[in-house]
Design an enzyme around this catalytic site. Structure first.
Site, PDB file in Angstrom:
ATOM      1  N   THR A 186       0.864  -1.171   0.000  1.00 22.78           N
ATOM      2  CA  THR A 186       0.000   0.000   0.000  1.00 22.78           C
ATOM      3  C   THR A 186       0.902   1.223   0.000  1.00 22.78           C
ATOM      4  OG1 THR A 186      -0.131  -0.025   2.417  1.00 22.78           O
ATOM      5  CG2 THR A 186      -1.904  -1.139   1.211  1.00 22.78           C
ATOM      6  N   SER A 317      15.884  -0.452 -26.815  1.00 18.98           N
ATOM      7  CA  SER A 317      16.692   0.749 -26.936  1.00 18.98           C
ATOM      8  C   SER A 317      17.597   0.667 -28.155  1.00 18.98           C
ATOM      9  CB  SER A 317      17.540   0.948 -25.674  1.00 18.98           C
ATOM     10  OG  SER A 317      18.428   2.033 -25.827  1.00 18.98           O
ATOM     11  N   SER A 318      17.861   1.828 -28.724  1.00 23.23           N
ATOM     12  CA  SER A 318      18.808   1.908 -29.836  1.00 23.23           C
ATOM     13  C   SER A 318      20.233   2.118 -29.338  1.00 23.23           C
ATOM     14  CB  SER A 318      18.418   3.066 -30.770  1.00 23.23           C
ATOM     15  OG  SER A 318      18.461   4.307 -30.058  1.00 23.23           O
TER      16      SER A 318
END
Length: 473
Positions: A186, A317-318
């Site tokens: 929580t 990702s590149s």
């Protein structure tokens, strides 16, 4: 090759190969808005043509339309419903005129196909007219809203099916992970133990609840205003036409349609669309929250929560080798944001109605279509390309649960809140486990402690709910 067609504004040349006519031409020129023609909402086209078919049958039954013209119009409608001439519905989905351009596009295509079937040239409206015959006993103001209701019902049926599949995927994972213990949280802080199965079970339940609310909202769309003509007074509709047209339209569509009690009210009211859009927003918000959870639970993999693994779908990702992003939840999040925006559009368009008509139904219908279609695709994508392939990092979950100070909560009834709080604080400062400290201090017998910390007890496991019975609650 061209042909000449005339309307109240003058004469225009129409490509002879076109089944649409001069009023469609003017709409094409006036509304270069989205680049999406009416044909991109295939269900709306089919609903418009279904209304025209039902109207022709009603008019013929009332002796308002002769046998020859009725047969030609009926055949033309059936051709289109079979998939022909869809490319002839060219007006932009967003248009002024309360849908008149959509109605006339349908009237002209049906008329010219009927003329072709009769061996007559397109544009021979003296024999069979888009207005006098195809649009007989109708106006845009009862045709377009009725078609919009039908098209929306059909679209929601697809969404309901997609949600059923998604519910099944969540329930499968709830069963698979039923005894995999983890820490519930929580405010992103450790709370008390639960199972991963319980977590996924809640997703099945919440989607099932929204599915039921959506089915309920769709029932309102079965009330139509066909036969109301311009403003709901029924002017130019023969007595008995409204009921006959409704009966025929129910036969054509297979839907249990009813005629509105007050056609004047029904012609100006779009409350059912506002209500439906609100439920769609509810669905979107819930799905987006679930996707937020999935992204958190799978975060890492080394420095995040790392409780579950989402199936890898593409490189993330590149520049960062090996990075895999939660792309499926992310795309569903974006659909949810769009649906929420569409709901605001629908709300403002509904509020903008004036007197006996709402002129903005085209944007309402277009926004609903986007919301329903994209939610349908999102549910299928989320279920098939993400949920079905999720795996649990069981050992990591077991270790993190054993090391969590949240275990102290389970001991409250046996050693008291104060003692449990002290143990939790000591565990937090020393890095030791709660169970280890309790045993060292001799607060609970080892066998009793093992029972208290048993996974089934910690998670308060109960039989898994059958989400298919939620609609009976």
């Amino acid at each position: 090759m061209t042909r000449l067609e005339r309307d109240s504004l003058g004469t225009r040349e129409i490509p002879d190969i076109a089944y649409w006519g001069v009023q469609t031409l003017r709409a094409n020129e006036n509304f270069p808005i989205t680049g999406h023609p009416l044909s991109t909402n295939r269900k709306l086209v089919e609903a418009l043509v279904s209304v025209k078919l039902a109207a022709a049958r009603a008019n013929h039954g009332l002796a308002l339309l002769d046998d020859e013209r009725f047969t030609l119009i009926e055949r033309a409608c059936e051709n289109i419903l079979a998939g022909e001439l869809m490319d002839q519905f060219t007006v932009d989905v967003i248009q002024g005129g309360a849908g008149t351009s959509s109605n006339m596009n349908a009237n002209e295509v049906i008329a010219n196909r009927a003329l072709e079937l009769a061996g007559r040239p397109r544009g021979d409206y003296a024999f069979l007219s888009p207005n006098d015959h195809v649009n007989l006993s109708q106006s845009t103001n009862d045709v377009y809203p009725t078609a919009a209701n039908i098209a929306t019902i059909w679209s929601v049926q697809d969404l309901l099916s997609a949600m059923d599949v998604l519910i099944g995927h969540f329930q499968d994972k709830a069963n698979e992970f039923r005894t995999v213990v983890k820490m519930g949280r929580t405010q992103l802080q450790d709370a008390v133990p639960m199972t991963l199965g319980q977590e996924f079970g809640t997703y099945a339940v919440t989607v099932a609840e929204d599915r039921d609310r959506l089915a309920e909202a769709t029932k309102l769309l079965h009330e139509i205003n066909l036969g109301a003509t311009a403003i709901g007074t029924g002017l130019n509709a023969t007595p008995g036409y409204a009921e006959s047209a409704r009966h025929e339209l129910s036969r054509v569509t297979g839907l249990p349609l009813i005629t509105a009690f007050d056609l004047i009210e029904a012609t100006q009211d779009v409350g059912a669309f506002v209500h439906l859009s609100g439920v769609l927003k509810r669905v979107a918000v819930k799905l987006s929250k679930i996707c937020n959870d999935l992204r958190l639970l799978s975060s890492g993999p080394r420095s995040g929560l790392n409780e579950i693994n989402l199936p890898a779908r593409q490189s993330g990702s590149s520049i960062m080798p090996g990075k895999v992003n939660p792309v499926i939840p992310e795309v569903v999040n974006q659909v949810a944001y769009e649906v929420i925006g569409n709901d605001l559009t629908i709300t403002m368009a509904a509020e903008g109605g004036q007197l006996q008509l709402n002129a903005f139904e085209p944007i309402i219908v277009h926004s609903l279509d986007k919301s329903i279609t994209h939610l349908t695709n999102a549910c299928r994508t989320l279920g098939d390309r993400c949920i079905s392939g999720i795996t649990a990092n069981t050992e990591h979950l077991r270790t993190s649960t054993a090391n969590s100070i949240g275990l102290a909560t389970a001991l409250n009834p046996h050693i008291g809140y104060t003692a449990a709080a002290a143990i939790a604080q000591l565990a937090l400062t020393t890095g030791r486990g709660v169970a280890e400290i309790v045993l060292d201090q001799g607060l609970i017998d080892p066998n009793e402690l093992a029972e208290l910390l048993r996974p089934e007890r910690l998670a308060n496991l109960r039989p898994a709910p059958d989400v298919t019975t939620l609609s009976d609650i």
